[in-house]
Scaffold this active site. Sequence first.
Site, PDB file in Angstrom:
ATOM      1  N   GLU A  77       0.810  -1.217   0.000  1.00  8.58           N
ATOM      2  CA  GLU A  77       0.000   0.000   0.000  1.00  8.58           C
ATOM      3  C   GLU A  77       0.845   1.269   0.000  1.00  8.58           C
ATOM      4  O   GLU A  77       0.438   2.291  -0.564  1.00  8.58           O
ATOM      5  CB  GLU A  77      -0.913   0.010   1.233  1.00  8.58           C
ATOM      6  CG  GLU A  77      -1.945  -1.101   1.271  1.00  8.58           C
ATOM      7  CD  GLU A  77      -3.090  -0.881   0.287  1.00  8.58           C
ATOM      8  OE1 GLU A  77      -3.485   0.271   0.088  1.00  8.58           O
ATOM      9  OE2 GLU A  77      -3.571  -1.876  -0.284  1.00  8.58           O
ATOM     10  N   ASP A 135      -7.802   5.950  -8.480  1.00  7.39           N
ATOM     11  CA  ASP A 135      -8.443   4.649  -8.694  1.00  7.39           C
ATOM     12  C   ASP A 135      -9.958   4.721  -8.642  1.00  7.39           C
ATOM     13  O   ASP A 135     -10.638   3.690  -8.580  1.00  7.39           O
ATOM     14  CB  ASP A 135      -7.936   3.631  -7.670  1.00  7.39           C
ATOM     15  CG  ASP A 135      -8.294   4.006  -6.232  1.00  7.39           C
ATOM     16  OD1 ASP A 135      -8.825   5.111  -6.013  1.00  7.39           O
ATOM     17  OD2 ASP A 135      -8.030   3.193  -5.322  1.00  7.39           O
ATOM     18  N   THR A 150      -7.501   8.234  -0.589  1.00  9.33           N
ATOM     19  CA  THR A 150      -7.072   7.021   0.103  1.00  9.33           C
ATOM     20  C   THR A 150      -6.152   7.464   1.231  1.00  9.33           C
ATOM     21  O   THR A 150      -5.255   8.283   1.017  1.00  9.33           O
ATOM     22  CB  THR A 150      -6.318   6.077  -0.852  1.00  9.33           C
ATOM     23  OG1 THR A 150      -7.210   5.641  -1.881  1.00  9.33           O
ATOM     24  CG2 THR A 150      -5.784   4.866  -0.106  1.00  9.33           C
TER      25      THR A 150
END
Length: 274
Positions: free
Chosen positions: A59, A77, A82
């Site tokens: 990640e 994405d 995020t």
Amino acid sequence: MLAAGALLGSALLAVPVAAHATAAPDPAARSAATVAAAAAGLDDPAKKEIAMKIVSSAENSSLDWKAQYKYIEDIGDGRGYTAGIIGFCSGTGDMLDLVEYYTRVKPGNVLAKYLPALRDVDGSDSHAGLDPNFTRDWAKVARDAEFRKAQDHERDRVYFNPSVKQGKSDGVGVLGQFIYYDAIVMHGDGTDSTSFRNIRGRALSKARPPSQGGNETTWLNAFLDARVWAMKQEEAHSDTSRVDTAQRVFLRKGNLNLDPPLDWKVYGDSFHIS
């Protein structure tokens, strides 16, 4: 033991005490110890720390997962922002759940004012109502121990604990539980075809988990095949190296307990845990 003593009578007194030290361990005791060891699973603190590091390598390209509480960006994405130690997303609801939980624990925190916007952008990649200061405020509040605890809480509630529970139910060991965990982190456990539950369902059409009489390695390979399929359904996840050059490496080596030393690659970067 009392019954045996009664039968042997005084003859038992002649047996040196040291003789008992060389007696074979009770099979029932060995079995209980084996079950207890297996039950520790990925929720053993040392194994959980390994899991956090491996996920962070994928990640965040770093084993320092504790440095990621402050992380936040839009990676393009389709999930909006995020952020954090597990990739909470503004477009998928888990970031909203996190901020709601944190606000219950600590009312009036700096992120509470963004709750209406987080509810509005849920399900989209929009930043409406979040820009221009949300990322700055996220990084700022990440210095608060209560916010870090909130991230830990939601990681465990939504992702980690369900993965370990399902893994133990399926009869897989530490590696299998980690494979489940990494899958649910990326895909969630919703109702769409690429969700964790449907990846597992796809695997069930090819193999059976140990709890149903299947071979553990065969089952995990079938699960990873289904995981790769799910990843390839979405361009943002089409690089399957976190499976191919990480989890499959451990599985091919037969390291079902995820014991260090561990060496793997993700997205071309090499990592090692001693």
